[in-house]
Scaffold this motif. Structure first.
Motif, PDB file in Angstrom:
ATOM      1  N   LEU A  50       0.821  -1.207   0.000  1.00 57.91           N
ATOM      2  CA  LEU A  50       0.000   0.000   0.000  1.00 57.91           C
ATOM      3  C   LEU A  50       0.860   1.264   0.000  1.00 57.91           C
ATOM      4  O   LEU A  50       0.539   2.249  -0.680  1.00 57.91           O
ATOM      5  CB  LEU A  50      -0.928  -0.009   1.221  1.00 57.91           C
ATOM      6  N   ILE A  51       1.965   1.237   0.731  1.00 56.67           N
ATOM      7  CA  ILE A  51       2.897   2.375   0.710  1.00 56.67           C
ATOM      8  C   ILE A  51       3.416   2.588  -0.709  1.00 56.67           C
ATOM      9  O   ILE A  51       3.441   3.705  -1.224  1.00 56.67           O
ATOM     10  CB  ILE A  51       4.066   2.139   1.685  1.00 56.67           C
ATOM     11  N   GLU A  52       3.828   1.496  -1.331  1.00 57.04           N
ATOM     12  CA  GLU A  52       4.332   1.586  -2.707  1.00 57.04           C
ATOM     13  C   GLU A  52       3.302   2.221  -3.630  1.00 57.04           C
ATOM     14  O   GLU A  52       3.605   3.172  -4.374  1.00 57.04           O
ATOM     15  CB  GLU A  52       4.670   0.177  -3.208  1.00 57.04           C
ATOM     16  N   TYR A  53       2.074   1.710  -3.587  1.00 53.99           N
ATOM     17  CA  TYR A  53       1.061   2.152  -4.537  1.00 53.99           C
ATOM     18  C   TYR A  53       0.477   3.522  -4.208  1.00 53.99           C
ATOM     19  O   TYR A  53      -0.001   4.221  -5.110  1.00 53.99           O
ATOM     20  CB  TYR A  53      -0.064   1.115  -4.628  1.00 53.99           C
ATOM     21  N   ALA A  54       0.492   3.905  -2.952  1.00 53.61           N
ATOM     22  CA  ALA A  54      -0.025   5.229  -2.594  1.00 53.61           C
ATOM     23  C   ALA A  54       0.984   6.329  -2.920  1.00 53.61           C
ATOM     24  O   ALA A  54       0.598   7.449  -3.289  1.00 53.61           O
ATOM     25  CB  ALA A  54      -0.392   5.274  -1.115  1.00 53.61           C
ATOM     26  N   PHE A  70      10.350  -1.731 -13.654  1.00 56.14           N
ATOM     27  CA  PHE A  70       9.420  -2.838 -13.424  1.00 56.14           C
ATOM     28  C   PHE A  70       8.477  -2.604 -12.243  1.00 56.14           C
ATOM     29  O   PHE A  70       7.579  -3.422 -12.013  1.00 56.14           O
ATOM     30  CB  PHE A  70      10.206  -4.131 -13.171  1.00 56.14           C
ATOM     31  N   LEU A  71       8.667  -1.526 -11.524  1.00 59.51           N
ATOM     32  CA  LEU A  71       7.927  -1.284 -10.283  1.00 59.51           C
ATOM     33  C   LEU A  71       6.418  -1.316 -10.496  1.00 59.51           C
ATOM     34  O   LEU A  71       5.904  -0.595 -11.356  1.00 59.51           O
ATOM     35  CB  LEU A  71       8.324   0.069  -9.700  1.00 59.51           C
ATOM     36  N   ALA A  72       5.740  -2.151  -9.756  1.00 64.85           N
ATOM     37  CA  ALA A  72       4.276  -2.261  -9.674  1.00 64.85           C
ATOM     38  C   ALA A  72       3.678  -3.315 -10.597  1.00 64.85           C
ATOM     39  O   ALA A  72       2.478  -3.562 -10.545  1.00 64.85           O
ATOM     40  CB  ALA A  72       3.579  -0.917  -9.911  1.00 64.85           C
ATOM     41  N   VAL A  73       4.490  -4.010 -11.428  1.00 69.61           N
ATOM     42  CA  VAL A  73       3.922  -5.078 -12.250  1.00 69.61           C
ATOM     43  C   VAL A  73       3.300  -6.153 -11.369  1.00 69.61           C
ATOM     44  O   VAL A  73       2.351  -6.847 -11.791  1.00 69.61           O
ATOM     45  CB  VAL A  73       4.997  -5.688 -13.184  1.00 69.61           C
ATOM     46  N   GLU A  74       3.795  -6.261 -10.148  1.00 71.57           N
ATOM     47  CA  GLU A  74       3.254  -7.265  -9.225  1.00 71.57           C
ATOM     48  C   GLU A  74       1.811  -6.975  -8.827  1.00 71.57           C
ATOM     49  O   GLU A  74       1.171  -7.784  -8.140  1.00 71.57           O
ATOM     50  CB  GLU A  74       4.137  -7.367  -7.975  1.00 71.57           C
ATOM     51  N   GLY A  75       1.277  -5.826  -9.251  1.00 71.08           N
ATOM     52  CA  GLY A  75      -0.093  -5.471  -8.906  1.00 71.08           C
ATOM     53  C   GLY A  75      -1.160  -6.145  -9.743  1.00 71.08           C
ATOM     54  O   GLY A  75      -2.349  -6.014  -9.441  1.00 71.08           O
ATOM     55  N   ILE A 102      10.820   6.340  -1.614  1.00 70.48           N
ATOM     56  CA  ILE A 102       9.870   5.891  -0.591  1.00 70.48           C
ATOM     57  C   ILE A 102       9.030   4.739  -1.137  1.00 70.48           C
ATOM     58  O   ILE A 102       8.841   3.707  -0.475  1.00 70.48           O
ATOM     59  CB  ILE A 102       8.966   7.052  -0.134  1.00 70.48           C
ATOM     60  N   ALA A 103       8.523   4.906  -2.361  1.00 67.11           N
ATOM     61  CA  ALA A 103       7.715   3.852  -2.978  1.00 67.11           C
ATOM     62  C   ALA A 103       8.522   2.575  -3.156  1.00 67.11           C
ATOM     63  O   ALA A 103       8.038   1.470  -2.898  1.00 67.11           O
ATOM     64  CB  ALA A 103       7.177   4.332  -4.326  1.00 67.11           C
ATOM     65  N   ALA A 163       8.026  -1.208  -1.709  1.00 66.03           N
ATOM     66  CA  ALA A 163       7.958  -2.323  -2.656  1.00 66.03           C
ATOM     67  C   ALA A 163       8.939  -3.428  -2.305  1.00 66.03           C
ATOM     68  O   ALA A 163       8.576  -4.611  -2.264  1.00 66.03           O
ATOM     69  CB  ALA A 163       8.231  -1.806  -4.076  1.00 66.03           C
ATOM     70  N   THR A 164      10.191  -3.063  -2.040  1.00 63.24           N
ATOM     71  CA  THR A 164      11.209  -4.092  -1.807  1.00 63.24           C
ATOM     72  C   THR A 164      10.938  -4.885  -0.530  1.00 63.24           C
ATOM     73  O   THR A 164      11.192  -6.088  -0.483  1.00 63.24           O
ATOM     74  CB  THR A 164      12.615  -3.468  -1.756  1.00 63.24           C
ATOM     75  N   VAL A 165      10.413  -4.214   0.496  1.00 61.72           N
ATOM     76  CA  VAL A 165      10.030  -4.949   1.706  1.00 61.72           C
ATOM     77  C   VAL A 165       8.959  -5.983   1.365  1.00 61.72           C
ATOM     78  O   VAL A 165       9.021  -7.141   1.796  1.00 61.72           O
ATOM     79  CB  VAL A 165       9.525  -3.979   2.797  1.00 61.72           C
ATOM     80  N   SER A 166       7.980  -5.561   0.562  1.00 63.23           N
ATOM     81  CA  SER A 166       6.917  -6.503   0.191  1.00 63.23           C
ATOM     82  C   SER A 166       7.464  -7.636  -0.675  1.00 63.23           C
ATOM     83  O   SER A 166       7.000  -8.775  -0.575  1.00 63.23           O
ATOM     84  CB  SER A 166       5.791  -5.777  -0.550  1.00 63.23           C
ATOM     85  N   TYR A 167       8.474  -7.359  -1.500  1.00 59.39           N
ATOM     86  CA  TYR A 167       9.028  -8.401  -2.365  1.00 59.39           C
ATOM     87  C   TYR A 167       9.688  -9.506  -1.547  1.00 59.39           C
ATOM     88  O   TYR A 167       9.565 -10.690  -1.866  1.00 59.39           O
ATOM     89  CB  TYR A 167      10.051  -7.815  -3.337  1.00 59.39           C
TER      90      TYR A 167
END
Length: 487
Positions: A120-124, A235-240, A383-384, A388-392
């Motif tokens: 959510l941090i990444e996407y917000a 590549f950021l956010a393709v995991e969405g 920040i995003a 993201a990397t924590v979630s990865y």
């Protein structure tokens, strides 16, 4: 009614569930069957395509062309391996919570919430960064006499949140058209610039006195690590893509197809941008630009021309496509966490058109404030990326845990290489987390602070008020029941 619950094998973690009546979920429904695999692939490309137009080039200033090249290759491996793991988990557990839902089943409520919060941090935050880049393109075009600032950011959020409020099917189709324009622009850029390519331009940043510095790595070995953040931007956010699970036509089949197709397209464009843009204009020329592709054209051709104007306008479409689509992503992740009670439940209520309107508006307001307050796209990227990397890390660990703990789980799609594949992704994700601290301590500290506050909220309040019949929690309950039957 509240009942304490403990997952088998995690008896240190106690949460309390409430079983809600049917009206609760009736007011929290998404529109089924709105997207097939082609639209999902388009969604995956749309999430990321702005990263081809702006953002990645800052890595040239951190690592030089060689450093950014190596960082991008490593991040491409990480994302490709992770996407295979996500495709498997999405086919097995097609729920709107996606990453949170996968980690919830594998790592328990705390692990699920931590993963969902990091996503959510990444996407917000990512749309806030993109709005700054949109402002840069608008200013470069001289549109309406505007400079990059809050009026541009406000218009972006108002228009594109408004389209999402209209309906998901309509929003995804609009997004698909905008993304198509952006893809055409990238192809035109490559065709127009390839004749200007000169390998010497790649290495025009002078070598420093850093350890291991050379023409290839002007900032030394440390520059490779510093460039990780910007290699990720390709590549950021393709995991969405799995966040569309509850709105897909046949999610168990369509989600793996969509996310893998999107990743293949993104790999091609990342390679083309990384080689052609600095190779035609010079790495130093575009290293600090908010609109690097038009600037690269002007440098290569010695001034403004039709190609630069076309790519500038169409590049704006690319930025808008990512901005538009990531709004979709943050709303679905927030919707799922709220529906399950991890975050305030009122944020998951949907409208008559089956759109989670508060989950669209609240993060949008936060993003607008951040963009206006900082005016710093690079900081917001970092920040995003940290979120993201924590979630990865957590997502790849979740795949490994599920493979080990639940070998019999029905998996319509299976990851090539199994846990070896996601193990590679997990190691590289840990390196990416470290790189974020290395590049921008402030961004890492901000993100870590948000995670700490969120986890405090969970431990003090929301873990006592989770919703038992939320889909992601029901997946976990099925596993618990199966485990109890076999004990």
């Amino acid at each position: 009614m509240s009942t304490p619950h403990q997952r088998p094998g995690q008896r240190h973690e106690t949460v309390e569930y409430q079983t809600v009546d049917s009206s609760y979920l009736e007011h929290r429904q998404l529109r089924r069957g709105a997207a097939g695999w082609v639209l999902l692939a388009g969604l995956g490309v749309a999430y990321v395509i702005s990263g081809d137009f702006a953002g990645w080039n800052f890595g040239l200033a951190e690592g030089g062309w060689g450093g950014l090249l190596l960082a991008t290759i490593l991040m491409a491996v990480m994302y490709t391996c992770m996407v295979f793991g996500l495709a498997e988990m999405a086919s097995a557990m097609p729920v709107a919570g996606a990453g949170y839902g996968f980690a919830r089943r594998a790592l328990g409520p705390t692990g699920g919430f931590a993963t969902g919060t990091a996503i959510l941090i990444e996407y917000a935050i990512a749309p806030a960064a993109i709005s700054v880049f949109i402002g840069g393109y608008v200013e470069a075009l001289g549109l309406f006499g505007l400079t990059s600032g809050w009026p541009v950011f406000l218009v972006c959020y108002l228009i594109f949140i408004g389209v999402h409020l209209w309906g998901v099917g309509e929003a995804l189709r609009v997004m698909f058209v905008i993304t198509g324009i952006a893809v055409v622009a990238l192809i035109v850029f490559v065709v127009g610039m390839v004749g200007k390519f000169d390998a010497d331009n790649l290495f025009d940043i002078p070598a420093t006195d850093a350890a291991g510095a050379s023409t290839f790595l002007p900032f030394g070995v440390a520059g490779v690590l510093a460039a990780f953040v910007y290699g990720i931007w390709f590549f950021l956010a393709v995991e969405g893509v799995p966040l569309a699970a509850e709105e897909a036509g046949e999610p168990r089949r369509d989600l793996p197809r969509g996310i893998i197709a999107a990743m293949a397209i993104l790999l091609v464009f990342a390679a083309l941008m990384l080689i052609v843009a600095p190779g035609a204009a010079g790495s130093g020329t575009i290293a600090a630009s908010d609109n690097p592709l038009p600037e690269a054209i002007r440098a290569a051709y010695g001034g403004d021309n039709f190609l630069a104007q076309f790519v500038n306008y169409a590049g704006l479409a690319g930025l808008v496509a990512s901005f538009f689509s990531i709004i979709y992503a943050y709303s679905r992740q927030l919707f799922a966490l709220s529906r399950a009670g991890y975050l305030p439940r009122w944020m998951s209520v949907t409208s008559r058109r089956k759109t989670p309107y508060l989950a669209l508006i609240v993060p949008g307001t936060v993003g607008f404030i951040l963009a206006t307050a900082t005016m710093d796209g690079a900081l917001l990227i970092n920040i995003a990326v940290f979120g993201a990397t924590v979630s990865y890390v957590l997502l790849n660990v979740s795949h490994i845990v599920l493979r080990v703990r639940e070998p019999g789980l029905e998996r319509p799609y299976r990851t090539p290489g199994g846990v070896v594949t996601t193990g590679i992704a997990a190691v590289l994700a840990v390196a990416a987390v470290a790189a974020t601290f290395f590049v921008d301590e402030l961004a890492a500290a901000v993100t870590a602070g948000i995670l700490v506050v969120a986890l405090l909220y969970f431990f003090v309040y929301s873990r006592h008020r989770l919703v038992a019949n939320a889909p992601e929690e029901e997946f976990a309950a099925i596993k618990q029941a199966e485990s109890e039957l076999t004990d």
